[in-house]
Design an enzyme around this catalytic site. Structure first.
Site: not given
Length: 362
Positions: A69-70, A143, A171, A188, A190, A226, A308
């Site tokens: 996501a960043t 978050n 989120q 994202s 994860h 890739t 983070c």
């Protein structure tokens, strides 16, 4: 065994996502951008995953895979048309640090404050989002404190001013409805029981961005590099489970939320209790130092805020934006739970945390 209560930092990998990835890591290893038969077979797996992820997003858009996501947020913010940027004081660092870099380069940036409940004032937003604004960025579900911003209304304000609207839905994806008015959406894997190292940016069909990564021209020329079919497949499997298990997951989270209210009755909830996702419980207690509590409760994995920024030593910018003092912010902890959390685990964790907190609490 450690009890895991840090679902906002990352979620446990779903077994189904793991199973989807293994053959593509072990056997079907071809480059999905190769033209031969094995490459086309790998491309087919990427396309299947993309289709699954899109089922939880608004109609009429395309999905660009990213490393997370960043990167997706950077792609959207740095690649947006020139003009002013409006965002919110409680956004993730991936947004705030990026717009600050653009501000230092000469862009006009407005950071909207929030109230004690963590929600932005729409009247103040309307005054800030005016002609000349090119981009409005807002997080759907925060978050750190779990509050839900009025994304649909902010998107309307952006469009009236002729601006694009970017939603950080990391989120909220698969858990909270995403307003169909969004122009760009960052997600994202994860955070939904998928693998780390992959995210995506959804773009409305008529939205064009200036690429910030150059190379082989993959992902429609917007994100060269890739792709990993294995990570894509894991993301797709996780998205499918979020859709198929939506109601059972919701009911389970609500049961955990209800139990947590009783288990942590001596704590104060940070942010709105009504306008929030119930898998995020951010709490504070007078006299408690969150870092010391985390050290004392070695068998419970919870958080002091955003993963983070957890090593910075600074009080959370989100909690400070609510008007909390440094002491209140340092005495706050974030408990995140979800699909694989049991009521027994939550009870055991609460017992350990309350016992440790009692040492310092008045």
């Amino acid at each position: 065994m450690t009890i895991y209560l840090d679902y906002q930092a990352t979620t446990p990998l779903a077994p189904e996502a793991f199973d989807a990835m293994v053959p593509l890591l072990r056997d079907q290893f071809a480059n999905p951008h190769s033209a031969h038969r094995l490459g086309r077979a790998a491309t087919a797996q990427v396309d299947l995953a993309r289709a699954e992820i899109l089922k939880l997003l608004p109609d009429g858009g395309r999905l660009i895979f990213t490393s997370g996501a960043t990167e997706a947020l950077n792609m959207a913010i740095q690649g947006a048309p020139p003009g002013g940027i409006v965002t919110i004081a409680t956004e993730h660092a991936a947004v705030l640090d990026t717009v600050d870099a653009l501000r230092r380069a000469g862009r006009d940036v407005t950071i909207l404050p929030v109230g004690p409940d963590g929600i932005v004032d729409l009247e103040e937003a309307a005054r800030a989002i005016r002609p000349g604004t090119a981009l409005v960025a807002a997080m759907l579900v925060n978050n750190e404190i779990g509050v839900i911003q009025p994304v649909a209304e902010l998107a309307d304000l952006a469009h009236r001013a002729g601006a694009l609207f970017l939603c950080d839905a990391v989120q909220g994806y698969g858990r909270v409805p995403i307003a169909p008015r969004c122009d760009m959406i960052a997600i994202s894997a994860h955070k939904i029981h998928g693998p780390k190292g992959i995210g995506a940016l959804w773009l409305r069909e008529d939205v064009t961005l200036t690429p910030i990564i150059h190379g082989g021209g993959q992902e429609g020329g917007l994100r060269s590099g890739t792709l990993s079919p294995a990570l894509c497949a894991g993301f797709g499997a996780a998205a499918r489970l979020m859709r198929e298990r939506a109601e059972s997951d919701r009911l389970h989270v609500e049961a955990l939320w209800s139990a947590a209210h009783g288990l942590f009755s001596q704590w104060t909830v940070n942010g709105s209790e009504d306008l929030r996702y119930h898998g995020n419980l951010n709490l504070r207690r007078a006299g408690v130092d969150g870092a010391r509590l985390l050290s004392e409760c070695r068998d419970v994995a919870f958080s002091l805020g955003s993963a983070c920024a957890s090593g910075s030593g600074r009080p959370s910018h989100v909690l400070r934006a609510l008007g909390l003092s440094d002491a209140e912010a340092r005495g706050s902890v974030r408990i995140g739970f979800g699909r694989y959390t049991t009521l027994a685990e939550l009870g055991d964790a609460a017992e350990a945390m309350n016992r440790a907190a009692q040492i310092w609490a008045p």
